[in-house]
Design a protein around this motif. Structure first.
Motif, mmCIF file in Angstrom:
data_model
loop_
_atom_site.group_PDB
_atom_site.id
_atom_site.type_symbol
_atom_site.label_atom_id
_atom_site.label_comp_id
_atom_site.label_asym_id
_atom_site.label_seq_id
_atom_site.Cartn_x
_atom_site.Cartn_y
_atom_site.Cartn_z
ATOM 1 N N ASP A 7 0.878 -1.165 0.000
ATOM 2 C CA ASP A 7 0.000 0.000 0.000
ATOM 3 C C ASP A 7 0.921 1.223 0.000
ATOM 4 O O ASP A 7 1.993 1.174 0.599
ATOM 5 C CB ASP A 7 -0.893 0.000 1.253
ATOM 6 C CG ASP A 7 -2.093 0.918 1.116
ATOM 7 O OD1 ASP A 7 -3.230 0.429 1.227
ATOM 8 O OD2 ASP A 7 -1.902 2.134 0.874
ATOM 9 N N SER A 32 -0.042 4.293 1.063
ATOM 10 C CA SER A 32 -0.442 5.285 2.043
ATOM 11 C C SER A 32 0.552 5.309 3.206
ATOM 12 O O SER A 32 0.831 4.276 3.818
ATOM 13 C CB SER A 32 -1.857 4.936 2.534
ATOM 14 O OG SER A 32 -2.090 5.550 3.765
ATOM 15 N N PRO A 33 1.105 6.517 3.524
ATOM 16 C CA PRO A 33 2.155 6.610 4.556
ATOM 17 C C PRO A 33 1.698 6.103 5.918
ATOM 18 O O PRO A 33 2.502 5.596 6.697
ATOM 19 C CB PRO A 33 2.455 8.119 4.627
ATOM 20 C CG PRO A 33 1.862 8.711 3.408
ATOM 21 C CD PRO A 33 0.746 7.821 2.972
ATOM 22 N N ASP A 34 0.393 6.206 6.218
ATOM 23 C CA ASP A 34 -0.061 5.744 7.532
ATOM 24 C C ASP A 34 -0.318 4.235 7.556
ATOM 25 O O ASP A 34 -0.699 3.682 8.584
ATOM 26 C CB ASP A 34 -1.305 6.519 8.004
ATOM 27 C CG ASP A 34 -2.440 6.435 7.007
ATOM 28 O OD1 ASP A 34 -2.149 6.336 5.789
ATOM 29 O OD2 ASP A 34 -3.605 6.459 7.422
ATOM 30 N N LYS A 35 -0.121 3.555 6.411
ATOM 31 C CA LYS A 35 -0.287 2.096 6.396
ATOM 32 C C LYS A 35 1.040 1.369 6.247
ATOM 33 O O LYS A 35 1.221 0.283 6.829
ATOM 34 C CB LYS A 35 -1.238 1.686 5.267
ATOM 35 C CG LYS A 35 -2.685 1.986 5.627
ATOM 36 C CD LYS A 35 -3.617 1.732 4.461
ATOM 37 C CE LYS A 35 -5.019 2.203 4.815
ATOM 38 N NZ LYS A 35 -5.795 2.529 3.600
ATOM 39 N N THR A 88 2.851 -0.794 9.055
ATOM 40 C CA THR A 88 1.933 -1.423 10.022
ATOM 41 C C THR A 88 1.800 -2.915 9.705
ATOM 42 O O THR A 88 2.241 -3.365 8.654
ATOM 43 C CB THR A 88 0.523 -0.779 9.974
ATOM 44 O OG1 THR A 88 -0.041 -1.027 8.684
ATOM 45 C CG2 THR A 88 0.590 0.704 10.230
#
Lengths: 207, 207
Positions: A116, A118-121, A124
């Motif tokens: 992914d 997206s930086p916030d994913k 994780t």
């Protein structure tokens, strides 16, 4: 590449047979008739016999199918006795939900990598798998011999993800984005769009 | 209830045609040939002509299909010109993902109610829909005339959710749980199990 004389409809029913056979096996049931299979799966027994006859003579008249033998045969046909690595792109709700299905896939077919942008994913973890950035996709497909790609990104990004899967060298794609993706002829695409499932269901509603 | 002379395979292709026709419509394309449809959808043009001929004479030889007219016809066939209310049970990752698809369902078919018995989910909101406890399911189906139910609970809970949908009076169920649910004959069930999608895809891999 094998010749495709078996229709997709038949191929799509085989995993359904397998699932029920596995349930029988867990209950120590040793033989099953096409009638029993038909009752459980809401299919015509003649249809089931015809489907299975494509692949060989598995049943015995008056006795039925040996559950263990049929499981083994269907697993062979579907290549579930091989290890098949799967990569998923799109770590949103749907991607996370699919990773949860990993536990059901006892058949050596597993999601082994998630991507992914997206930086916030990125970084994780979902079910012990770390989310990697898209720029690592092609390299990972090659290093880990990933053969199937799953697309769970929004429609607008689906084609570019498909292009990356193709570039990496996957053989098949399961596309959950509600859009038609174009890939070279030799790559198999199944669309698993929820909206088409729901729309085809509406056809069967009363007036 | 209508007689089912049209095969499920045909019915399942209609939403796919519709999606592409809607894309063409947005680009102001006014006519399309079965050849163009076939190229885009990786289907034989003769197959597409045959599918559409079940429902009437929509195409003109040498010209093709009028995009707007065909959209309207398929929407009628699939009953997408009616309002159809859908309820979903299971507010986990998959349930949340499906609610996000609501925006794609411009066709008056919408998830209008969500249910889950988990105390940390009841009362929360997903895309402006509040999650209600299961004990309200039957009443809500009747009050809001819900016609389709979606199951996104774990396999072990799927049958009891299906039973509640039946008790409430839905006409059709889309089941995402990896298990076979049993319902009365007059209720239509489509299974949207991700594992069977993935397993049938493996069939098409090279040896």
């Amino acid at each position: 590449m094998k010749t495709e004389k078996i229709s997709e409809a038949v191929v799509r029913r085989l995993p359904v047979y397998l699932r029920f056979l596995n349930e029988l096996n867990m209950k120590n049931v040793q033989t099953v008739s096409s009638q029993d299979l038909g009752n459980k799966l809401d299919l015509n027994p003649a249809q089931i016999r015809k489907d299975l006859a494509y692949f060989g003579e598995f049943g015995k008249k008056g006795i039925g199918y040996d559950v263990n033998y049929l499981i083994e045969k269907i697993r062979q046909i579907l290549k579930l006795n091989q290890d098949i690595a799967v990569a998923l792109v799109g770590a949103g709700n749907l991607g996370r939900a699919l990773c949860n299905y990993n536990v059901y896939l006892k058949d050596n077919m597993k999601i082994t990598a998630i991507f992914d942008d997206s930086p916030d994913k990125v970084g994780t973890s979902i079910n012990n798998l770390q989310v990697h950035p898209m720029k690592e996709l092609v390299g990972t497909i090659r290093e880990e011999a990933i053969r199937i790609g799953i697309i769970t990104v929004p429609a607008s990004e689906a084609q570019s993800v498909a292009d990356e899967f193709v570039r990496g060298g996957v053989e098949a794609i399961l596309n959950f984005a509600p859009v038609i993706i174009k890939v070279p002829m030799h790559i198999r695409v199944h669309n698993a769009d929820f909206t088409t499932d729901l729309q085809s269901l509406a056809y069967y509603l009363d007036e």
